[in-house]
Scaffold this motif. Structure first.
Motif, PDB file in Angstrom:
ATOM      1  N   GLU A  23       0.754  -1.282  -0.138  1.00  0.00           N
ATOM      2  CA  GLU A  23       0.067   0.187   0.058  1.00  0.00           C
ATOM      3  C   GLU A  23       0.865   1.254  -0.024  1.00  0.00           C
ATOM      4  OE1 GLU A  23      -2.938  -0.501   3.135  1.00  0.00           O
ATOM      5  OE2 GLU A  23      -4.359  -0.902   1.704  1.00  0.00           O
ATOM      6  N   HIS A  24       2.037   1.196   0.573  1.00  0.00           N
ATOM      7  CA  HIS A  24       3.054   2.444   0.521  1.00  0.00           C
ATOM      8  C   HIS A  24       3.165   2.758  -1.107  1.00  0.00           C
ATOM      9  CE1 HIS A  24       6.432   4.978   1.080  1.00  0.00           C
ATOM     10  NE2 HIS A  24       7.229   4.072   0.194  1.00  0.00           N
ATOM     11  N   HIS A  25       3.605   1.849  -1.689  1.00  0.00           N
ATOM     12  CA  HIS A  25       3.754   2.303  -3.108  1.00  0.00           C
ATOM     13  C   HIS A  25       2.618   2.482  -4.015  1.00  0.00           C
ATOM     14  CE1 HIS A  25       8.062   1.386  -2.840  1.00  0.00           C
ATOM     15  NE2 HIS A  25       7.573   0.271  -2.228  1.00  0.00           N
ATOM     16  N   LEU A  26       1.380   1.666  -3.642  1.00  0.00           N
ATOM     17  CA  LEU A  26       0.127   1.849  -4.094  1.00  0.00           C
ATOM     18  C   LEU A  26      -0.298   3.322  -4.038  1.00  0.00           C
ATOM     19  CD1 LEU A  26      -2.329   0.357  -5.554  1.00  0.00           C
ATOM     20  CD2 LEU A  26      -3.301   0.530  -3.267  1.00  0.00           C
ATOM     21  N   ARG A  27      -0.259   4.112  -2.661  1.00  0.00           N
ATOM     22  CA  ARG A  27      -0.711   5.301  -2.569  1.00  0.00           C
ATOM     23  C   ARG A  27       0.187   6.316  -3.030  1.00  0.00           C
ATOM     24  NH1 ARG A  27      -5.374   3.353  -2.655  1.00  0.00           N
ATOM     25  NH2 ARG A  27      -6.046   2.012  -0.993  1.00  0.00           N
ATOM     26  N   ALA A  37      -6.916   2.083  -9.470  1.00  0.00           N
ATOM     27  CA  ALA A  37      -6.908   1.404  -8.425  1.00  0.00           C
ATOM     28  C   ALA A  37      -5.989   1.968  -7.356  1.00  0.00           C
ATOM     29  CB  ALA A  37      -6.180  -0.194  -8.579  1.00  0.00           C
ATOM     30  N   GLU A  38      -5.170   2.601  -7.675  1.00  0.00           N
ATOM     31  CA  GLU A  38      -4.517   3.604  -6.528  1.00  0.00           C
ATOM     32  C   GLU A  38      -5.082   4.599  -6.055  1.00  0.00           C
ATOM     33  OE1 GLU A  38       0.206   3.416  -8.757  1.00  0.00           O
ATOM     34  OE2 GLU A  38      -1.162   4.896  -9.361  1.00  0.00           O
ATOM     35  N   LYS A  39      -5.945   5.270  -6.853  1.00  0.00           N
ATOM     36  CA  LYS A  39      -6.773   6.352  -6.294  1.00  0.00           C
ATOM     37  C   LYS A  39      -8.136   6.052  -5.665  1.00  0.00           C
ATOM     38  CE  LYS A  39      -5.409   9.737  -9.920  1.00  0.00           C
ATOM     39  NZ  LYS A  39      -5.991  10.635 -10.968  1.00  0.00           N
ATOM     40  N   ASP A  40      -8.570   4.668  -5.511  1.00  0.00           N
ATOM     41  CA  ASP A  40      -9.620   4.047  -5.077  1.00  0.00           C
ATOM     42  C   ASP A  40      -9.433   3.527  -3.456  1.00  0.00           C
ATOM     43  OD1 ASP A  40     -11.856   2.835  -4.169  1.00  0.00           O
ATOM     44  OD2 ASP A  40     -12.403   1.621  -6.185  1.00  0.00           O
ATOM     45  N   ARG A  53      -4.389  -5.140  -4.794  1.00  0.00           N
ATOM     46  CA  ARG A  53      -3.099  -6.134  -5.242  1.00  0.00           C
ATOM     47  C   ARG A  53      -3.905  -6.949  -6.646  1.00  0.00           C
ATOM     48  NH1 ARG A  53       1.201  -8.194  -1.440  1.00  0.00           N
ATOM     49  NH2 ARG A  53      -0.358  -7.607   0.137  1.00  0.00           N
ATOM     50  N   ASP A  54      -4.941  -7.705  -6.254  1.00  0.00           N
ATOM     51  CA  ASP A  54      -5.450  -8.496  -7.303  1.00  0.00           C
ATOM     52  C   ASP A  54      -5.685  -7.804  -8.464  1.00  0.00           C
ATOM     53  OD1 ASP A  54      -5.279 -10.397  -5.608  1.00  0.00           O
ATOM     54  OD2 ASP A  54      -7.523 -10.563  -4.904  1.00  0.00           O
ATOM     55  N   LEU A  55      -6.277  -6.478  -8.428  1.00  0.00           N
ATOM     56  CA  LEU A  55      -6.571  -5.705  -9.599  1.00  0.00           C
ATOM     57  C   LEU A  55      -5.398  -5.331 -10.614  1.00  0.00           C
ATOM     58  CD1 LEU A  55      -9.164  -3.170  -8.420  1.00  0.00           C
ATOM     59  CD2 LEU A  55      -9.650  -4.936 -10.169  1.00  0.00           C
TER      60      LEU A  55
END
Length: 570
Positions: A510-514, A538-541, A550-552
């Motif tokens: 989530e650190h890299h996602l956000r 996905a990053e913005k949701d 992660r699955d998306l």
């Protein structure tokens, strides 16, 4: 050399009343000393030919009996490529009073005016035979057998392409084999119909015409004749068509992602259409799935020199040498090891007619001290593709005869080329607009031309294997570091990325996602805007859990790059 062999008819071309003069023989010997091959293509039967032409051993191959028999003087091997004459045919012709009648290994021959009788006998027996005429001679052969089929068989033995053969003749039965040659020539005494279809007509008759041709061939080689069908269409500048010659060394350069591989793909389609064999050196897997070519190597197994040389021996086989399994620093050594053997093969056969060297700054880098040693004196029929022309060996750039610059920095490409080679830069250049390219011949004293380049009919999945299985450099890799930089996990391709992403903890994911790191990497390093957009959603949701996001993302990656290939649509 481009024209590697001379194929000549015997009676009425090389010989006059069955005799070849000493001067003509000397011209043939001169041609042999240049390293070229000699092929005799005749309607005569082999024993008769040996009797009248004791110098037959100077020829590398003899096509006798109007294409039905291939003979190798060095080994005295004879090979028939059609069945023996029908005993019933011979008996019926003799019974009908057809004489003289000559019977060879496959051919049956007589003279006019017996053609009507011959045709009647063939029809009555229901045989699949053809009558071929040669200045009064009437030759009976199996259907589909002629001088062209015999020449094709001889060239296969010699590993030569008909494109690299000059053929010369004088009579009706020469039409087929002359049409098959890269350059067709008629002697001055040839029939009008032969002269009308030949690319060149000599001023001399018979042996003198052959001597004249040999002199011009040795002096001019590829410059002997220029035919539109021998060149490759690049595109149009207004209404004028722009062509590349198989003796050109071409530089295609421009910014990353601007269409260099697309243009190269379109050129390979023209190679196939015109019968030119090609070989692509593809360090990063950009040409996987290219139509009309065999791939050698993949993301897990590196190609070898032996495999390549074995494949290109087949005249009709095109090859893509995939270098994904090679590290970036291994590629120059691989190419340096391969080029001398390939150069020797090209010297002997003029094949492959075109070499396409993608990422040329990797394979022929300026920093190597031995590039001059591994380069042949010329690189005819070669296309160098690069983002960094300034990083290519100066020796290689010095061989370039045509520059194709793409994108908004096209003028800079030409300026860089001139700085590296010492060629005087053109005074006037205009940037190509839209999908046009800038075309320039450095030694033609003309300004660069804006050209609407040809487009490919096929669409390659650009870089898919490279990014899925290859090894990106450090700058292009993704690094899982986590919020406190507690880790340093490097993913050098998408398969490794997916494996690591499944194994890291939710906090790191989530650190890299956000932070938008995944879409940033997909957009700028993988250069897949669609994947980046889907990932960015996905990053913005923020309603998604770590598992859901992660699955998306991983499903999007696998769908595009690592899922099993489906069968092509028909």
């Amino acid at each position: 050399m481009y024209f590697i062999a001379l194929a000549t008819d015997y009676d009425g071309t090389l010989a006059h009343e069955g005799i070849v003069t000493r001067k003509t023989l000397s011209a043939l010997e001169r041609l042999k000393k240049t390293g070229r091959k000699l092929i005799l293509v005749t309607g005569r039967e082999l024993p008769d030919l040996k009797r009248v032409f004791p110098e037959i051993a100077m020829f590398d191959k003899v096509v006798a009996e109007n294409g039905a028999l291939v003979y190798t003087p060095a080994s005295e091997e004879e090979r028939t490529i059609s069945p023996s004459p029908s005993p019933d045919l011979i008996a019926k012709l003799k019974k009908r009073g057809v004489k003289p009648l000559s019977v060879g290994r496959s051919i049956v021959a007589t003279w006019e005016p017996h053609q009507a009788t011959v045709l009647d006998v063939i029809k009555r027996l229901g045989l699949e035979l053809e009558i071929i005429f040669n200045k009064g001679a009437v030759m009976i052969l199996p259907s589909g057998i002629n001088k062209a089929t015999g020449l094709t068989a001889a060239l296969q033995d010699l590993r030569l392409s008909p494109r690299n053969v000059v053929g010369i003749g004088d009579a009706e039965n020469d039409h087929a084999f002359l049409k098959a040659c890269g350059c067709s020539v008629a002697v001055d005494n040839a029939l009008p119909a032969v002269k009308d279809t030949a690319d060149l007509v000599m001023r001399g008759a018979r042996g003198k015409g052959v001597e004249e041709l040999i002199g011009r061939l040795v002096k001019h080689d590829r410059g002997l004749v220029k035919k539109p069908g021998d060149s490759i269409l690049l595109g149009k500048a207004g209404s004028k068509e722009i062509y590349l010659s198989p003796t050109d060394t071409v530089l295609i350069a421009g910014s990353s992602g601007i269409g260099k591989s697309t243009l190269a793909t379109a050129l390979t389609e023209r190679f196939v259409e015109t019968g030119f064999q090609f070989c692509i050196f593809d360090p990063e897997g950009d040409y996987d799935g290219l139509q009309g070519a065999v791939r050698l190597g993949d993301g897990s197994s590196a190609p070898t020199k032996e495999q390549l040389l074995d494949l290109i021996e087949k005249v009709d086989t095109n090859v893509v040498v995939n270098g994904l399994a090679l590290r970036v620093n291994e590629r120059p050594d691989f190419f340096a090891d391969l080029l001398p053997g390939l150069g020797n093969f090209r010297y002997r056969t003029a094949r492959p007619h075109w070499l396409v060297i993608d990422e040329a700054h990797h394979l022929l880098p300026k920093r190597r001290d031995d590039t001059r040693a591994v380069l042949s004196l010329e690189l005819p029929g070669t296309v160098l593709i690069t983002v960094h022309p300034e990083a290519i060996s100066t020796d290689a750039l010095g061989l370039v005869t045509a520059v194709i610059a793409l994108g908004p920095k096209a003028k800079s490409v030409i300026k860089t080329f001139c700085q590296e080679t010492g060629v005087k830069a053109p005074k006037q250049m205009s940037s190509p607009k839209g999908d046009r390219v800038l075309f320039w011949r450095p030694h033609a004293n003309r300004r660069p031309t804006s050209v609407k380049a040809i487009e490919p009919r096929q669409s390659l999945k650009r870089h898919s294997r490279k990014y899925a299985e290859g090894k990106l450099d450090e700058a292009g890799s993704f690094y899982f570091r986590g919020p406190d930089n507690a880790m340093n996990l490097r993913a050098h391709n998408l398969m490794i990325f997916a494996q690591m992403a499944e194994g890291i903890d939710d906090k790191t994911w989530e650190h890299h996602l956000r932070a938008g790191d995944y879409s940033e990497w997909f957009r700028h390093q993988i250069r897949d805007k669609d994947l980046a957009r889907e990932t960015q959603a996905a990053e913005k949701d923020k309603t998604l859990s770590a598992k859901e996001s992660r699955d998306l993302v991983l499903n999007a990656v696998r769908r595009r790059y690592t899922a099993p290939a489906t069968a092509p649509e028909r």
